[in-house]
Design a protein around this motif. Structure first.
Motif, PDB file in Angstrom:
ATOM      1  N   ASP A  95       4.744  -1.945 -10.334  1.00 30.60           N
ATOM      2  CA  ASP A  95       3.429  -2.569 -10.442  1.00 30.60           C
ATOM      3  C   ASP A  95       2.874  -2.480 -11.864  1.00 30.60           C
ATOM      4  OD1 ASP A  95       3.191   0.175 -10.244  1.00 30.60           O
ATOM      5  OD2 ASP A  95       1.311   0.125  -9.104  1.00 30.60           O
TER       6      ASP A  95
ATOM      7  N   THR B 224       8.635   7.571  -7.577  1.00 31.88           N
ATOM      8  CA  THR B 224       7.485   6.692  -7.697  1.00 31.88           C
ATOM      9  C   THR B 224       6.182   7.410  -8.009  1.00 31.88           C
ATOM     10  OG1 THR B 224       7.408   6.774  -5.282  1.00 31.88           O
ATOM     11  CG2 THR B 224       8.419   4.840  -6.288  1.00 31.88           C
TER      12      THR B 224
ATOM     13  N   SER C 174       0.846  -1.185   0.000  1.00 31.89           N
ATOM     14  CA  SER C 174       0.000   0.000   0.000  1.00 31.89           C
ATOM     15  C   SER C 174       0.883   1.238   0.000  1.00 31.89           C
ATOM     16  CB  SER C 174      -0.918  -0.004   1.219  1.00 31.89           C
ATOM     17  OG  SER C 174      -0.168   0.007   2.411  1.00 31.89           O
ATOM     18  N   PRO C 175       0.382   2.387  -0.501  1.00 26.86           N
ATOM     19  CA  PRO C 175       1.185   3.604  -0.550  1.00 26.86           C
ATOM     20  C   PRO C 175       1.572   4.077   0.842  1.00 26.86           C
ATOM     21  CG  PRO C 175      -0.751   3.763  -1.972  1.00 26.86           C
ATOM     22  CD  PRO C 175      -0.926   2.544  -1.142  1.00 26.86           C
TER      23      PRO C 175
ATOM     24  N   ALA D   2       1.790   9.856   0.413  1.00 25.68           N
ATOM     25  CA  ALA D   2       2.168   9.621  -0.982  1.00 25.68           C
ATOM     26  C   ALA D   2       1.259  10.420  -1.914  1.00 25.68           C
ATOM     27  CB  ALA D   2       2.066   8.135  -1.309  1.00 25.68           C
TER      28      ALA D   2
ATOM     29  N   ALA E 218       7.784   2.091 -12.521  1.00 31.51           N
ATOM     30  CA  ALA E 218       6.722   1.646 -11.627  1.00 31.51           C
ATOM     31  C   ALA E 218       6.660   0.120 -11.668  1.00 31.51           C
ATOM     32  CB  ALA E 218       5.395   2.257 -12.051  1.00 31.51           C
TER      33      ALA E 218
ATOM     34  N   TRP F 170       0.849   7.325  -6.907  1.00 30.67           N
ATOM     35  CA  TRP F 170       2.085   6.723  -6.383  1.00 30.67           C
ATOM     36  C   TRP F 170       2.207   5.277  -6.835  1.00 30.67           C
ATOM     37  CZ3 TRP F 170       3.205   2.482  -3.394  1.00 30.67           C
ATOM     38  CH2 TRP F 170       4.492   2.418  -2.848  1.00 30.67           C
ATOM     39  N   HIS F 171       3.452   4.865  -7.155  1.00 32.32           N
ATOM     40  CA  HIS F 171       3.747   3.483  -7.537  1.00 32.32           C
ATOM     41  C   HIS F 171       4.968   2.988  -6.769  1.00 32.32           C
ATOM     42  CE1 HIS F 171       1.100   3.671 -11.094  1.00 32.32           C
ATOM     43  NE2 HIS F 171       1.588   4.868 -11.284  1.00 32.32           N
ATOM     44  N   PRO F 172       4.998   1.711  -6.406  1.00 37.26           N
ATOM     45  CA  PRO F 172       6.258   1.159  -5.888  1.00 37.26           C
ATOM     46  C   PRO F 172       7.297   1.164  -6.995  1.00 37.26           C
ATOM     47  CG  PRO F 172       4.685  -0.600  -6.318  1.00 37.26           C
ATOM     48  CD  PRO F 172       3.941   0.690  -6.503  1.00 37.26           C
ATOM     49  N   GLY F 173       8.518   1.586  -6.681  1.00 39.39           N
ATOM     50  CA  GLY F 173       9.517   1.790  -7.725  1.00 39.39           C
ATOM     51  C   GLY F 173      10.636   0.770  -7.709  1.00 39.39           C
TER      52      GLY F 173
END
Length: 218
Positions: A186, A160, A1-2, A6, A184, A10-13
């Motif tokens: 995801d 991100t 989860s962000p 964030a 990103a 937002w994305h996990p990088g």
């Protein structure tokens, strides 16, 4: 989860490192000198070409970051002051290298002449979203050094809030140019990100006529 705080989108990088070796760096500099552009503009044109080939269209909003210390009131303040500038890139009509570079030069200079306008104001007035592709140039970058006996290394952190960020650390002199593709995780897997970085290198070689072996990706 962000994480807390964030930004929207937002994305996990994750990050892929790649390199413009000294030979390709020299070829890019020679092309830039011949066309009245810069290393940043040549990489910008190559990035736009790759995005168009991958189906992103021919009217490409690519963002960049610029130092935000134009106001004298910030001179004595400690901290990072930066602004996002949107570079609108036209790749329509299958332009040749010199034509595309001329378009990129004109668009970049026009956009950067208004770099002090806060991007949040531009977004609000024009109804824009944050750019999903960023190109960040660090001129005369020093990635490591020593202060008071302590050794320091500069490490890129995934940006991100964008889907793709290409960071170019241009060194002083004719040397390898470290680059990073922050993506990103995801939305893209590592193999896709590595192919994208390889396509960018191949496009730079094609633009410059450099007959060089493909640089290895870690």
């Amino acid at each position: 989860s962000p994480p807390a705080g964030a930004a929207p989108g937002w994305h996990p990088g994750a990050t892929v490192a790649f390199t413009l070796d000294a030979g390709l760096h020299a070829a890019v500099d020679a092309l830039a000198a011949r066309t009245g552009t810069s290393l940043f503009m040549v990489v910008h044109a190559a990035l736009a070409t790759v995005l168009t080939r991958l189906g992103a269209g021919t009217d490409l909003p690519i963002g960049t970051l610029v130092a935000g210390r134009g106001d004298d009131a910030l001179t004595d303040l400690v901290g990072c002051f930066a602004n996002t500038v949107l570079l609108r890139t036209d790749t329509s009509g299958a332009p040749g290298t010199e034509e595309l570079l001329a378009r990129v030069r004109d668009a970049d200079l026009a956009a950067l002449s208004h770099a002090d306008v806060p991007f949040e104001d531009v977004r609000r007035d024009l109804g824009l979203s944050a750019p999903q592709v960023l190109l960040v140039h660090h001129e005369r970058a020093v990635l490591s050094g020593a202060v008071g006996g302590a050794t320091m290394d500069a490490l890129p952190g995934p940006r991100t809030d964008a889907e793709l960020t290409v960071s170019v650390y241009e060194p002083q002199g004719a040397a390898d140019v470290p680059c990073y593709l922050e993506y990103a995780a995801d939305l893209f897997d590592r193999d896709t990100a590595e192919r994208f970085a390889g396509d960018l290198l191949d496009t730079l070689r094609s633009m410059t006529g450099a007959e060089l072996p493909r640089s290895a990706l870690p």
